[in-house]
Design a protein around this motif. Structure first.
Motif, short mmCIF file in Angstrom:
data_model
loop_
_atom_site.label_atom_id
_atom_site.label_comp_id
_atom_site.label_asym_id
_atom_site.label_seq_id
_atom_site.Cartn_x
_atom_site.Cartn_y
_atom_site.Cartn_z
N TYR A 103 3.58 7.96 6.82
CA TYR A 103 3.22 8.38 5.45
C TYR A 103 1.74 8.75 5.39
N CYS A 104 0.90 7.88 5.99
CA CYS A 104 -0.54 8.14 5.97
C CYS A 104 -0.87 9.47 6.66
N LEU A 105 -0.15 9.76 7.76
CA LEU A 105 -0.46 10.95 8.55
C LEU A 105 0.04 12.22 7.88
N PHE A 106 1.24 12.16 7.28
CA PHE A 106 1.88 13.42 6.87
C PHE A 106 1.90 13.66 5.36
N ILE A 119 1.91 3.12 -2.80
CA ILE A 119 1.31 3.94 -3.86
C ILE A 119 0.18 3.16 -4.53
N GLY A 120 0.43 1.86 -4.76
CA GLY A 120 -0.60 1.03 -5.40
C GLY A 120 -1.86 0.94 -4.56
N ALA A 121 -1.70 0.76 -3.25
CA ALA A 121 -2.86 0.65 -2.37
C ALA A 121 -3.62 1.97 -2.33
N PHE A 122 -2.88 3.06 -2.40
CA PHE A 122 -3.51 4.39 -2.41
C PHE A 122 -4.30 4.59 -3.69
N ALA A 123 -3.68 4.17 -4.82
CA ALA A 123 -4.24 4.51 -6.13
C ALA A 123 -5.57 3.84 -6.40
N VAL A 124 -5.90 2.76 -5.68
CA VAL A 124 -7.13 2.04 -5.97
C VAL A 124 -8.35 2.93 -5.75
N ASN A 125 -8.37 3.67 -4.64
CA ASN A 125 -9.50 4.57 -4.38
C ASN A 125 -9.05 6.00 -4.12
N ILE A 167 -4.01 2.39 2.17
CA ILE A 167 -2.70 2.09 2.75
C ILE A 167 -2.87 1.46 4.13
N VAL A 168 -3.88 1.97 4.87
CA VAL A 168 -4.13 1.41 6.21
C VAL A 168 -4.53 -0.06 6.10
N ILE A 169 -5.45 -0.35 5.17
CA ILE A 169 -5.87 -1.75 4.94
C ILE A 169 -4.65 -2.59 4.57
N MET A 170 -3.84 -2.07 3.65
CA MET A 170 -2.65 -2.78 3.19
C MET A 170 -1.74 -3.11 4.36
N LEU A 171 -1.52 -2.12 5.23
CA LEU A 171 -0.62 -2.33 6.37
C LEU A 171 -1.19 -3.38 7.32
N ALA A 172 -2.50 -3.27 7.59
CA ALA A 172 -3.12 -4.23 8.51
C ALA A 172 -2.96 -5.65 7.98
N PHE A 173 -3.22 -5.84 6.68
CA PHE A 173 -3.11 -7.17 6.12
C PHE A 173 -1.65 -7.61 5.96
N GLY A 174 -0.76 -6.62 5.81
CA GLY A 174 0.66 -6.96 5.79
C GLY A 174 1.09 -7.58 7.11
N VAL A 207 -14.03 -4.56 2.97
CA VAL A 207 -12.57 -4.43 2.98
C VAL A 207 -12.11 -4.47 1.54
N ASP A 208 -11.43 -3.42 1.09
CA ASP A 208 -10.98 -3.39 -0.29
C ASP A 208 -10.04 -4.55 -0.57
N PHE A 209 -10.36 -5.27 -1.64
CA PHE A 209 -9.67 -6.50 -1.89
C PHE A 209 -8.23 -6.28 -2.39
N ILE A 210 -8.02 -5.27 -3.20
CA ILE A 210 -6.69 -5.07 -3.77
C ILE A 210 -5.67 -4.67 -2.70
N PRO A 211 -5.94 -3.65 -1.87
CA PRO A 211 -4.97 -3.35 -0.80
C PRO A 211 -4.75 -4.55 0.13
N ALA A 212 -5.80 -5.30 0.40
CA ALA A 212 -5.66 -6.47 1.29
C ALA A 212 -4.70 -7.47 0.67
N MET A 213 -4.85 -7.69 -0.63
CA MET A 213 -3.99 -8.64 -1.31
C MET A 213 -2.54 -8.15 -1.36
#
Lengths: 158, 500
Positions: free
Chosen positions: A95-98, B400-406, B412-419, B201-207
Motif C-alpha cells: 500500500y505504501c509503495l503503490f 488510513i488513520g496513521a496516514f491522516a496524522v501527517n 503507515i511505516v511507523i504504524m507497521l513497525a510498531f505493530g 517518532v510520531d506518537f499516534i501511528p506508534a500507538m
C-alpha cells in the motif's frame, strides 16, 4: 519460555550497548556537563541491564524448569500462520509503495479483500464488505475530514 | 462561577454533543466486541479527533473510553470473554450468573453501577483536581521528575506478572522517545539522516501500531475463530435496580472510593482497580463462599471500581500531565499535539475548558444508561460480528488513520513497525502499555531530569532535598522494592509457620 527469554535478553543487551556506543557521537555542549547523550545512555544502560537479567534468570531456571517449561505461544504458530502474518505486512508495504501511483481505492481494496480471504471469509462477502468499507473511509476521511488520500489513476473520476 | 457558565456554553453546542454521542456509540460497540479493547477504540478514534477542535476531541475520547470500559462487561457476562481487560476480574462471576439464567441481573448491575461509579469518579475529579492544581503550581523540575517516575513505576510494579518485562517495555518506550530533535540540547538523535525522524517518532501511528495492528497480526498468525453466543435474548435489564442499590450500597460506595483512589495513582487504571475491588469485596463479604458461583455482590463492587477509576485517572492527567493509565496517556499525547499542555497552568489560564471537560464526563456517564441498554439489547448481533471480517477492516482504518496524522505514508511505516514490535512483545509476555507510557512521558522525564541535574550540579541528593520531591522519591523507591519486601516478609513468615 526459557529459550526465547535468553534470546530476547541478548538482543536487548546488544541493542543497549549499540545505543550507548552510538550516543558517544552526540556533540557535547561546551561548558555543559549534561548534554544530549546523558539520557539515552542512561536508558540504554538500564535496558541492557534488564536484558542481562532476563537472559541470566532464564539461564538459571533452565535446569530446574526444563521439563515443565511453559510452551511458548509462538511455538503453536503453523507455517501457514507465519506466511499469513508476513503476507499482511507485505500488503501494508505494498500500500505504501503503490497507493500514490494507483490510488488508495484499488490498493486498499486489495488489502481488505486479501486480508479477509486469508482469514477464510467467502470471496463475495469479502468483496461486498470491502466496497462498503472503502465507501465509508472515503466519506469520512476524504469528504468530511479532507484528508488528501492519494487518488492515483482514479483522479479523473473523483 | 463565570467559568462554569462559560463551560456550559462550550459543551452545549451541536458539534460537541454530536461528537460525544457518536464516540459513545463507537466505544460501546468496540468495547462489546471481545478482543477489541478500550485502548484500541481510542487508537482508532484518535486520527478522527485529530481534525476536531480540542474540546470535542477530548470529549469524544472521554466518552469513548468510558463506554468501552463498561461495554467490556457484556461479552464478559454472556461469553466469558472479557471485552476489555478491565472486566477480566469478574468475568467468571458474571458468566456463572448467566449460566444460572441471571444474565439480565448481571448486565443490569454492570450498567447501573458502572454509571454510578463513573459519576462518583467525576465528582472526586471535580473536587480534587483544582485543589491539587494549587499545590502543583509550586512544583519544580524535581517534583515533576519524581511524579513521572512514580507513575511509570506504579504501572510496572503494581499488579504486573513480571516487573522485569514491564521495565523492558518501558525502557523501549523511553528510548523511542529520544529519537529526533526534541530534546533539551536540540541535537538530532538516532535520525540516521532521515529528515522524517527529525521530529521524533510520531506518537499516534506508534500507538495505533501497538494497540490495533498488533492485534490484527495476531489474528492473522493464530487464525481468527468466531464465537458461539449461548444466550440468544436479553430480557429486562432494569430488574431489581432499587433492590441492588439498597442491598449493596456499602459495596458500591467502597468500590467507588477504591476505584477512584487507584485511578488517581499515576500508572494504575481501571484494570487494577477492578481486580483490587473484587478481592476486597470477597474479603469483607459476609458470604464469601458465594463468590465465584454467580453472586452479584463482587460484580457490584468491581464494576463500580473500574468506571470510577476512569475519572480518578484524569486527576494526575489534568493536574500534572501524568497519565494514570494507557488511555489517559494517549489523550495527553493528543492534548500536547493540540497545544493544550495539561498541567496546573491549564486550570488558571483556561478554567472554562477544564469545567467543560468535567461536564462532558457527567454527560458521558448519563449517556451510558440508554446507550448501554441499546447495546445490550443488540448484544447478540454485535457479538456475532465475525472477527475474520473485522480484523482486515481494523487494519484498513489503522492505515488510513496513521496516514491522516501527517498526510504521509511515513505514518503507515511507523504504524507497521510498531505493530510488529507490539506483536512480538505480546507473544513474549512483554506488556505494551508501559511502552506507550514511556513514549508519552519520555520527553517530560528527560527535560525535568536534565534540568534538575544542571540545577543541582550533578548531585543526585538534590532530588530528595525538597520536601515533596523527597517524599515522592522515597515512595517511588518503596514501590520498586515492594516485590523484594514482599518476598522477605514471606520468608520471615514461613519459618514461623513451620515452628508453630
Amino acid at each position: 519460555m526459557v529459550k526465547s527469554d535468553i534470546i530476547i535478553g541478548l538482543i536487548l543487551t546488544v541493542l543497549g550497548v549499540t545505543v550507548i556506543l552510538h550516543a558517544q557521537s552526540f556533540p557535547a555542549i561546551p561548558g555543559q556537563e549534561y548534554g544530549a547523550a546523558v539520557f539515552p545512555v542512561l536508558i540504554a544502560s538500564a535496558l541492557a541491564a534488564c536484558g542481562v537479567l532476563l537472559a541470566f534468570g532464564a539461564w538459571r531456571r533452565r535446569a530446574s524448569l526444563a521439563a515443565v517449561d511453559v510452551e511458548h505461544r509462538m511455538a503453536g504458530i503453523t507455517p501457514a500462520g507465519w506466511m499469513k502474518g508476513l503476507a499482511t505486512i507485505a500488503l501494508v508495504v505494498a500500500y505504501c509503495l503503490f497507493a500514490d501511483r494507483i490510488g488508495f481505492i484499488p490498493v486498499m481494496a486489495v488489502v481488505l479483500v486479501g486480508g479477509m480471504l486469508m482469514l477464510g471469509v467467502r470471496w463475495w462477502v469479502a468483496l461486498l464488505v470491502s466496497a462498503a468499507t472503502i465507501f465509508v473511509i472515503y466519506q469520512l476521511f476524504v469528504v468530511l475530514m479532507r484528508v488528501p488520500l492519494p487518488r492515483g489513476l482514479l483522479a479523473p473520476f473523483l | 462561577m463565570q467559568a462554569i457558565e462559560k463551560a456550559f456554553g462550550l459543551v452545549a453546542t451541536p458539534g460537541v454533543l454530536i461528537s460525544v454521542l457518536l464516540a459513545s456509540a463507537f466505544g460501546m460497540v468496540i468495547g462489546a466486541i471481545p478482543g477489541l479493547t478500550a485502548t484500541m477504540a481510542i487508537a482508532l478514534l484518535v486520527p478522527i479527533t485529530f481534525f476536531m477542535d480540542p474540546l470535542p476531541a477530548v470529549g469524544a475520547m472521554i466518552a469513548c473510553s468510558a463506554m468501552a470500559i463498561f461495554a467490556g462487561d457484556i461479552p464478559s457476562t454472556l461469553l466469558r470473554i472479557p471485552g476489555t481487560p478491565a472486566s477480566a476480574a469478574y468475568t467468571d462471576e458474571a458468566y456463572a450468573m448467566t449460566r444460572k439464567g441471571e444474565a439480565e441481573t448481571a448486565l443490569g448491575a454492570n450498567l447501573l453501577f458502572s454509571a454510578i461509579g463513573g459519576l462518583f469518579g467525576t465528582a472526586v475529579l471535580i473536587v480534587a483536581a483544582p485543589a491539587l492544581a494549587e499545590v502543583a503550581l509550586r512544583f519544580s523540575s524535581f517534583e515533576y521528575f519524581w511524579l513521572a517516575v512514580l507513575g511509570l513505576t506504579c504501572a510496572i510494579f503494581i499488579g504486573a506478572v513480571s516487573p522485569l518485562k514491564g521495565l523492558i517495555s518501558l525502557f523501549i518506550g523511553l528510548l523511542v522517545a529520544t529519537v529526533g530533535l526534541n530534546n533539551p540540547a536540540g541535537v538530532p538523535r538516532f535520525t540516521f539522516g532521515y529528515t522524517e525522524l527529525m521530529g521524533g517518532v510520531d506518537f499516534i501511528p506508534a500507538m495505533i501500531g501497538l494497540f490495533a495492528v498488533s492485534e490484527v497480526l495476531r489474528a492473522m498468525v493464530h487464525g481468527a475463530t468466531d464465537l458461539k453466543v449461548t444466550q440468544s435474548r436479553v430480557g429486562n435489564l432494569f430488574r431489581n435496580w432499587g433492590g441492588m442499590v439498597r442491598t449493596y450500597w456499602r459495596q458500591q460506595v467502597r468500590g467507588n472510593a477504591l476505584g477512584t483512589a487507584v485511578g488517581i495513582l499515576p500508572g494504575a487504571g481501571a484494570d487494577i482497580a477492578a481486580w483490587v475491588a473484587y478481592a476486597m469485596s470477597k474479603k469483607f463479604s459476609k458470604t464469601p463462599e458465594k463468590f465465584g458461583k454467580g453472586h452479584v455482590e463482587g460484580i457490584v463492587e468491581s464494576t463500580s471500581a473500574n468506571n470510577a477509576a476512569l475519572g480518578g485517572a484524569w486527576v494526575p492527567a489534568l493536574v500534572f500531565g501524568i497519565p494514570g493509565d494507557s488511555i489517559t496517556a494517549v489523550v495527553i499525547g493528543v492534548l500536547f499535539i493540540k497545544g493544550l499542555n495539561p498541567g496546573p497552568t491549564l486550570f488558571i489560564n483556561n478554567p472554562e475548558s477544564i469545567y467543560a471537560v468535567f461536564l462532558i464526563f457527567i454527560l458521558a456517564n448519563l449517556f451510558m444508561i440508554p446507550l448501554g441498554w441499546a447495546v445490550m439489547k443488540g448484544a447478540t448481533v454485535i457479538l456475532r460480528v465475525p472477527r475474520r471480517v473485522l480484523m482486515p477492516l481494523i487494519l484498513g482504518f489503522s492505515m488510513i488513520g496513521a496516514f491522516a496524522v501527517n498526510n504521509t505514508a511515513y505514518g503507515i511505516v511507523i504504524m507497521l513497525a510498531f505493530g510488529v514490535l507490539g506483536f512480538l512483545m505480546e507473544e513474549n509476555d512483554i506488556p505494551v502499555a508501559p511502552c506507550i507510557l514511556g513514549i508519552v512521558l519520555g520527553p517530560m522525564i528527560e527535560e525535568n531530569f536534565v534540568t534538575s541535574m544542571i540545577k543541582s550540579d550533578g548531585s543526585f541528593i538534590a532530588f530528595f532535598e525538597r520536601p515533596i520531591a523527597g517524599v515522592l522519591g522515597v515512595f517511588t523507591i518503596l514501590v520498586v522494592l515492594s516485590p523484594l519486601i514482599g518476598m522477605a516478609l514471606r520468608r520471615m513468615r514461613r519459618p514461623a509457620a513451620n515452628a508453630a
